[in-house]
Design a protein around this motif. Structure first.
Motif, PDB file in Angstrom:
ATOM      1  N   TYR A 166       0.876  -1.170   0.000  1.00 31.27           N
ATOM      2  CA  TYR A 166       0.000   0.000   0.000  1.00 31.27           C
ATOM      3  C   TYR A 166       0.916   1.224   0.000  1.00 31.27           C
ATOM      4  O   TYR A 166       1.722   1.404   0.904  1.00 31.27           O
ATOM      5  N   GLN A 167       0.792   2.069  -1.005  1.00 26.81           N
ATOM      6  CA  GLN A 167       1.665   3.236  -1.120  1.00 26.81           C
ATOM      7  C   GLN A 167       0.918   4.488  -0.691  1.00 26.81           C
ATOM      8  O   GLN A 167      -0.229   4.711  -1.078  1.00 26.81           O
ATOM      9  N   ASN A 168       1.599   5.311   0.093  1.00 26.23           N
ATOM     10  CA  ASN A 168       1.015   6.530   0.659  1.00 26.23           C
ATOM     11  C   ASN A 168      -0.273   6.200   1.406  1.00 26.23           C
ATOM     12  O   ASN A 168      -1.310   6.825   1.211  1.00 26.23           O
ATOM     13  N   ALA A 169      -0.184   5.214   2.270  1.00 23.35           N
ATOM     14  CA  ALA A 169      -1.337   4.781   3.061  1.00 23.35           C
ATOM     15  C   ALA A 169      -1.277   5.432   4.438  1.00 23.35           C
ATOM     16  O   ALA A 169      -0.230   5.414   5.085  1.00 23.35           O
ATOM     17  N   PRO A 170      -2.388   6.003   4.908  1.00 21.20           N
ATOM     18  CA  PRO A 170      -2.382   6.636   6.225  1.00 21.20           C
ATOM     19  C   PRO A 170      -2.249   5.625   7.367  1.00 21.20           C
ATOM     20  O   PRO A 170      -1.826   5.964   8.454  1.00 21.20           O
ATOM     21  N   ASP A 171      -2.646   4.375   7.104  1.00 22.01           N
ATOM     22  CA  ASP A 171      -2.495   3.333   8.111  1.00 22.01           C
ATOM     23  C   ASP A 171      -2.182   2.025   7.396  1.00 22.01           C
ATOM     24  O   ASP A 171      -1.953   2.010   6.194  1.00 22.01           O
ATOM     25  N   VAL A 172      -2.170   0.941   8.126  1.00 24.20           N
ATOM     26  CA  VAL A 172      -1.768  -0.339   7.541  1.00 24.20           C
ATOM     27  C   VAL A 172      -2.960  -1.268   7.348  1.00 24.20           C
ATOM     28  O   VAL A 172      -2.834  -2.485   7.404  1.00 24.20           O
ATOM     29  N   ASN A 173      -4.123  -0.710   7.120  1.00 28.80           N
ATOM     30  CA  ASN A 173      -5.312  -1.521   6.877  1.00 28.80           C
ATOM     31  C   ASN A 173      -5.731  -1.371   5.429  1.00 28.80           C
ATOM     32  O   ASN A 173      -5.429  -0.363   4.812  1.00 28.80           O
ATOM     33  N   PRO A 174      -6.433  -2.299   4.883  1.00 29.02           N
ATOM     34  CA  PRO A 174      -6.985  -3.506   5.480  1.00 29.02           C
ATOM     35  C   PRO A 174      -5.975  -4.668   5.434  1.00 29.02           C
ATOM     36  O   PRO A 174      -5.065  -4.678   4.612  1.00 29.02           O
ATOM     37  N   ILE A 175      -6.180  -5.627   6.306  1.00 30.98           N
ATOM     38  CA  ILE A 175      -5.383  -6.844   6.274  1.00 30.98           C
ATOM     39  C   ILE A 175      -6.136  -7.852   5.403  1.00 30.98           C
ATOM     40  O   ILE A 175      -7.273  -8.202   5.709  1.00 30.98           O
ATOM     41  N   PRO A 176      -5.519  -8.287   4.302  1.00 31.13           N
ATOM     42  CA  PRO A 176      -6.196  -9.261   3.445  1.00 31.13           C
ATOM     43  C   PRO A 176      -6.339 -10.601   4.164  1.00 31.13           C
ATOM     44  O   PRO A 176      -5.481 -10.988   4.957  1.00 31.13           O
ATOM     45  N   VAL A 177      -7.412 -11.296   3.874  1.00 30.36           N
ATOM     46  CA  VAL A 177      -7.650 -12.618   4.455  1.00 30.36           C
ATOM     47  C   VAL A 177      -7.802 -13.608   3.310  1.00 30.36           C
ATOM     48  O   VAL A 177      -8.509 -13.342   2.341  1.00 30.36           O
ATOM     49  N   GLY A 178      -7.120 -14.732   3.418  1.00 27.41           N
ATOM     50  CA  GLY A 178      -7.178 -15.737   2.375  1.00 27.41           C
ATOM     51  C   GLY A 178      -7.707 -17.057   2.896  1.00 27.41           C
ATOM     52  O   GLY A 178      -7.583 -17.358   4.086  1.00 27.41           O
TER      53      GLY A 178
END
Length: 161
Positions: A108-120
């Motif tokens: 994720y580039q220039n993301a304000p936070d680290v979400n969403p977390i992908p789920v597989g």
């Protein structure tokens, strides 16, 4: 269910504004990995496959990577990416080019936070349609060939002298 590693800001290496995450896939002949996520709040985002040794899989002749401009959003607003050894005939196929095992890397580039977390989660190829929303379109062999032609044109333009 499989959770890919949560993205982490790059800190002192790479770009501070990027968040990176990764996971591992291992598929049997009748298995696919379905990755689901909300739309990232990021300037750019992408998923890429690598082989057992973390080398990029051929992205010129195979759809082994997708970014937010290429990915197709489902009717419910979520993204669903499918890693499968053979073309499943749905949008957002990540083609491992014959590798049944390897790495999934996302950014994720220039993301304000680290979400969403992908789920597989691994599902059988024969039950993939049941795991997808009813309005998921079919992607024809001709449409897939057109995707690859577009990739080839973009790569040629990128690496042109």
């Amino acid at each position: 269910m499989v959770t890919l590693g949560p993205p982490a800001k790059s800190g002192s290496e790479g770009l501070r504004e990027n968040a990176y995450g990764s996971g591992w896939f291992r598929l049997g002949p009748d298995e696919v990995l379905l990755i689901e996520l909300e739309e990232p709040t990021a300037h750019l985002w992408s998923f890429e496959l690598g082989n057992f040794w973390w080398q990029s899989i051929d992205y010129v002749d195979h759809s082994s990577s997708l970014n937010g401009f290429q990915a197709v959003k489902s009717g419910d607003g979520r993204y669903r990416l499918v890693i499968a050894l053979e073309d499943p005939g749905v949008p957002n196929w990540l083609d491992p080019a014959g590798h049944s095992e390897g790495v999934v890397i996302y950014r994720y580039q220039n993301a304000p936070d680290v979400n969403p977390i992908p789920v597989g989660r691994v599902v059988s190829r024969s039950r993939l349609r049941e795991a997808l929303p009813a309005d998921t379109p079919q992607v024809s062999a001709e449409a897939r060939k057109a995707e690859i032609r577009m990739r080839q044109q973009h790569v040629a333009r990128r690496w042109a002298p």
